[in-house]
Design a protein around this motif. Structure first.
Motif, PDB file in Angstrom:
ATOM      1  N   ILE A 153       0.838  -1.203   0.000  1.00 14.11           N
ATOM      2  CA  ILE A 153       0.000   0.000   0.000  1.00 14.11           C
ATOM      3  C   ILE A 153       0.871   1.249   0.000  1.00 14.11           C
ATOM      4  CG2 ILE A 153      -1.699   1.303   1.344  1.00 14.11           C
ATOM      5  CD1 ILE A 153      -2.798  -1.449   2.264  1.00 14.11           C
ATOM      6  N   VAL A 154       1.925   1.242   0.810  1.00 12.46           N
ATOM      7  CA  VAL A 154       2.828   2.394   0.861  1.00 12.46           C
ATOM      8  C   VAL A 154       3.580   2.534  -0.462  1.00 12.46           C
ATOM      9  CG1 VAL A 154       4.850   3.361   2.028  1.00 12.46           C
ATOM     10  CG2 VAL A 154       3.062   2.269   3.366  1.00 12.46           C
ATOM     11  N   LEU A 155       4.033   1.411  -1.034  1.00  8.93           N
ATOM     12  CA  LEU A 155       4.749   1.472  -2.310  1.00  8.93           C
ATOM     13  C   LEU A 155       3.872   2.028  -3.421  1.00  8.93           C
ATOM     14  CD1 LEU A 155       6.795  -1.867  -2.402  1.00  8.93           C
ATOM     15  CD2 LEU A 155       7.695   0.448  -2.365  1.00  8.93           C
ATOM     16  N   VAL A 156       2.665   1.519  -3.521  1.00  4.71           N
ATOM     17  CA  VAL A 156       1.755   1.992  -4.564  1.00  4.71           C
ATOM     18  C   VAL A 156       1.357   3.446  -4.310  1.00  4.71           C
ATOM     19  CG1 VAL A 156      -0.533   1.643  -5.581  1.00  4.71           C
ATOM     20  CG2 VAL A 156       0.944  -0.313  -5.152  1.00  4.71           C
ATOM     21  N   ALA A 157       1.163   3.808  -3.044  1.00  2.54           N
ATOM     22  CA  ALA A 157       0.807   5.192  -2.715  1.00  2.54           C
ATOM     23  C   ALA A 157       1.938   6.148  -3.098  1.00  2.54           C
ATOM     24  CB  ALA A 157       0.473   5.322  -1.238  1.00  2.54           C
ATOM     25  N   ILE A 158       3.172   5.786  -2.780  1.00  5.01           N
ATOM     26  CA  ILE A 158       4.314   6.634  -3.148  1.00  5.01           C
ATOM     27  C   ILE A 158       4.411   6.750  -4.662  1.00  5.01           C
ATOM     28  CG2 ILE A 158       6.847   6.734  -3.170  1.00  5.01           C
ATOM     29  CD1 ILE A 158       6.774   5.615  -0.308  1.00  5.01           C
ATOM     30  N   PHE A 159       4.221   5.641  -5.366  1.00  7.89           N
ATOM     31  CA  PHE A 159       4.273   5.660  -6.828  1.00  7.89           C
ATOM     32  C   PHE A 159       3.168   6.549  -7.395  1.00  7.89           C
ATOM     33  CE2 PHE A 159       3.453   3.653 -11.028  1.00  7.89           C
ATOM     34  CZ  PHE A 159       4.694   3.880 -11.590  1.00  7.89           C
ATOM     35  N   ALA A 160       1.949   6.408  -6.878  1.00  5.02           N
ATOM     36  CA  ALA A 160       0.818   7.210  -7.373  1.00  5.02           C
ATOM     37  C   ALA A 160       0.996   8.696  -7.050  1.00  5.02           C
ATOM     38  CB  ALA A 160      -0.488   6.689  -6.785  1.00  5.02           C
ATOM     39  N   ILE A 161       1.459   9.006  -5.851  1.00  5.81           N
ATOM     40  CA  ILE A 161       1.685  10.401  -5.471  1.00  5.81           C
ATOM     41  C   ILE A 161       2.787  11.019  -6.334  1.00  5.81           C
ATOM     42  CG2 ILE A 161       2.555  11.880  -3.602  1.00  5.81           C
ATOM     43  CD1 ILE A 161       1.003  10.024  -1.665  1.00  5.81           C
ATOM     44  N   THR A 162       3.832  10.247  -6.608  1.00  4.90           N
ATOM     45  CA  THR A 162       4.910  10.731  -7.475  1.00  4.90           C
ATOM     46  C   THR A 162       4.388  11.047  -8.866  1.00  4.90           C
ATOM     47  OG1 THR A 162       6.505   9.397  -6.240  1.00  4.90           O
ATOM     48  CG2 THR A 162       7.185  10.181  -8.396  1.00  4.90           C
ATOM     49  N   ILE A 163       3.559  10.154  -9.402  1.00  5.93           N
ATOM     50  CA  ILE A 163       2.979  10.397 -10.733  1.00  5.93           C
ATOM     51  C   ILE A 163       2.102  11.639 -10.707  1.00  5.93           C
ATOM     52  CG2 ILE A 163       1.324   9.507 -12.415  1.00  5.93           C
ATOM     53  CD1 ILE A 163       2.421   6.713 -11.782  1.00  5.93           C
ATOM     54  N   PHE A 164       1.293  11.807  -9.666  1.00  5.95           N
ATOM     55  CA  PHE A 164       0.406  12.968  -9.567  1.00  5.95           C
ATOM     56  C   PHE A 164       1.210  14.269  -9.476  1.00  5.95           C
ATOM     57  CE2 PHE A 164      -2.169  15.959  -7.042  1.00  5.95           C
ATOM     58  CZ  PHE A 164      -3.237  16.087  -7.913  1.00  5.95           C
ATOM     59  N   ILE A 165       2.256  14.284  -8.654  1.00 10.92           N
ATOM     60  CA  ILE A 165       3.081  15.486  -8.517  1.00 10.92           C
ATOM     61  C   ILE A 165       3.779  15.805  -9.839  1.00 10.92           C
ATOM     62  CG2 ILE A 165       5.132  16.449  -7.386  1.00 10.92           C
ATOM     63  CD1 ILE A 165       4.244  14.944  -4.853  1.00 10.92           C
ATOM     64  N   TYR A 166       4.263  14.762 -10.519  1.00 12.53           N
ATOM     65  CA  TYR A 166       4.894  14.974 -11.824  1.00 12.53           C
ATOM     66  C   TYR A 166       3.894  15.533 -12.830  1.00 12.53           C
ATOM     67  CZ  TYR A 166       7.110  14.012 -16.305  1.00 12.53           C
ATOM     68  OH  TYR A 166       7.619  14.140 -17.568  1.00 12.53           O
ATOM     69  N   PHE A 167       2.683  15.022 -12.799  1.00 13.91           N
ATOM     70  CA  PHE A 167       1.644  15.498 -13.716  1.00 13.91           C
ATOM     71  C   PHE A 167       1.345  16.975 -13.460  1.00 13.91           C
ATOM     72  CE2 PHE A 167      -2.909  16.025 -14.803  1.00 13.91           C
ATOM     73  CZ  PHE A 167      -2.829  15.753 -16.153  1.00 13.91           C
ATOM     74  N   ILE A 168       1.194  17.362 -12.196  1.00 14.48           N
ATOM     75  CA  ILE A 168       0.935  18.767 -11.847  1.00 14.48           C
ATOM     76  C   ILE A 168       2.105  19.645 -12.283  1.00 14.48           C
ATOM     77  CG2 ILE A 168       0.561  20.377  -9.931  1.00 14.48           C
ATOM     78  CD1 ILE A 168      -1.857  18.601 -10.583  1.00 14.48           C
ATOM     79  N   TYR A 169       3.327  19.191 -12.024  1.00 16.41           N
ATOM     80  CA  TYR A 169       4.515  19.948 -12.411  1.00 16.41           C
ATOM     81  C   TYR A 169       4.558  20.148 -13.929  1.00 16.41           C
ATOM     82  CZ  TYR A 169       9.422  20.947 -13.392  1.00 16.41           C
ATOM     83  OH  TYR A 169      10.580  21.497 -13.859  1.00 16.41           O
ATOM     84  N   THR A 170       4.306  19.077 -14.680  1.00 17.64           N
ATOM     85  CA  THR A 170       4.341  19.146 -16.135  1.00 17.64           C
ATOM     86  C   THR A 170       3.269  20.083 -16.671  1.00 17.64           C
ATOM     87  OG1 THR A 170       5.160  16.883 -16.199  1.00 17.64           O
ATOM     88  CG2 THR A 170       4.303  17.767 -18.237  1.00 17.64           C
ATOM     89  N   VAL A 171       2.072  19.987 -16.116  1.00 14.23           N
ATOM     90  CA  VAL A 171       0.993  20.875 -16.562  1.00 14.23           C
ATOM     91  C   VAL A 171       1.358  22.333 -16.259  1.00 14.23           C
ATOM     92  CG1 VAL A 171      -1.399  21.555 -16.084  1.00 14.23           C
ATOM     93  CG2 VAL A 171      -0.833  19.150 -16.455  1.00 14.23           C
ATOM     94  N   TYR A 172       1.920  22.577 -15.094  1.00 17.03           N
ATOM     95  CA  TYR A 172       2.313  23.937 -14.736  1.00 17.03           C
ATOM     96  C   TYR A 172       3.386  24.466 -15.694  1.00 17.03           C
ATOM     97  CZ  TYR A 172       4.583  27.773 -12.325  1.00 17.03           C
ATOM     98  OH  TYR A 172       5.143  28.986 -12.030  1.00 17.03           O
ATOM     99  N   LYS A 173       4.401  23.657 -15.954  1.00 14.93           N
ATOM    100  CA  LYS A 173       5.487  24.105 -16.826  1.00 14.93           C
ATOM    101  C   LYS A 173       5.004  24.329 -18.264  1.00 14.93           C
ATOM    102  CE  LYS A 173       9.252  24.442 -14.447  1.00 14.93           C
ATOM    103  NZ  LYS A 173      10.003  25.685 -14.386  1.00 14.93           N
ATOM    104  N   MET A 174       4.097  23.486 -18.714  1.00 16.22           N
ATOM    105  CA  MET A 174       3.613  23.616 -20.082  1.00 16.22           C
ATOM    106  C   MET A 174       2.579  24.714 -20.231  1.00 16.22           C
ATOM    107  SD  MET A 174       3.504  19.794 -21.452  1.00 16.22           S
ATOM    108  CE  MET A 174       5.011  18.902 -21.645  1.00 16.22           C
ATOM    109  N   SER A 175       1.994  25.153 -19.128  1.00 17.85           N
ATOM    110  CA  SER A 175       0.984  26.209 -19.212  1.00 17.85           C
ATOM    111  C   SER A 175       1.571  27.523 -19.709  1.00 17.85           C
ATOM    112  CB  SER A 175       0.324  26.413 -17.848  1.00 17.85           C
ATOM    113  OG  SER A 175       1.252  26.938 -16.921  1.00 17.85           O
ATOM    114  N   HIS A 176       2.885  27.680 -19.585  1.00 17.03           N
ATOM    115  CA  HIS A 176       3.528  28.892 -20.080  1.00 17.03           C
ATOM    116  C   HIS A 176       3.602  28.925 -21.604  1.00 17.03           C
ATOM    117  CE1 HIS A 176       4.572  29.833 -15.983  1.00 17.03           C
ATOM    118  NE2 HIS A 176       5.275  28.726 -15.861  1.00 17.03           N
TER     119      HIS A 176
END
Length: 187
Positions: free
Chosen positions: A120-143
């Motif tokens: 559960i912790v492994l999958v949660a860390i993996f999912a949170i990492t993907i979500f943070i990366y997605f937010i970061y990418t969307v933010y960077k590309m919004s420019h």
């Protein structure tokens, strides 16, 4: 440093780290399973405990390496396809800007070492990492993209991954039910 290839090695290390952490968890669980079904003692006649653990780690880490590599390839392909449809960037600046997000995955992989004892912790860390990366990418590309382009890209990626995950779950459930129905004691 302004070298465009500075983060080029991070995806490989990230995949290796995630593969090792998920592999170590799988080794622990498989040894418990082998003990529960009584196969472990027979395996110990051919291999020592350390040899068995190393062999299982190599097998599971290789399987997870292939899965994570395939997910990275699919993810990048879908992302670039979405950029083709919704971005007006002709020089490819948005792809270079988003490469800094590899650091997010790398730190997520390092953090997964703390969750080796729990899936559960492994999958949660993996999912949170993907979500943070997605937010970061969307933010960077919004420019570099219009609002309608960003909405289209986000919708495209969420739609694809939803269909992909639902399809995989459906196929696994059909296979599982088919195997259970074919067992003689299932009646």
């Amino acid at each position: 440093m302004k070298n465009p290839y500075l983060y080029g090695y991070l995806p490989l290390f990230t995949i290796l780290l995630f593969s090792l952490t998920f592999g170590i968890f799988a080794v622990t669980e498989s040894i418990e399973l082998f003990n529960a079904i009584g196969v472990y003692a027979g395996m110990r006649e051919f291999l020592s405990d350390l040899e068995l653990r190393v062999f299982l780690l190599i097998v599971f880490a290789l399987i997870f390496f292939m899965v994570f590599s395939a997910l990275k390839l699919i993810g990048e392909t879908i992302h670039e396809l979405g950029m083709l449809f919704f971005s007006s960037d002709k020089a490819g600046e948005t792809m270079n800007v988003a490469r800094g997000g590899y650091v997010i995955f790398f730190f997520g992989a390092l953090l997964s070492a703390f969750g080796i004892q729990s899936i559960i912790v492994l999958v949660a860390i993996f999912a949170i990492t993907i979500f943070i990366y997605f937010i970061y990418t969307v933010y960077k590309m919004s420019h570099f993209m219009s609002i309608s382009g960003m909405i289209g890209l986000i919708f495209f990626e969420i739609l694809f991954w939803s269909i992909f995950v639902i399809s995989i779950v459906y196929v696994v459930m059909k296979l599982y039910n088919g195997v259970l129905a074919s067992l003689p004691f299932a009646n």
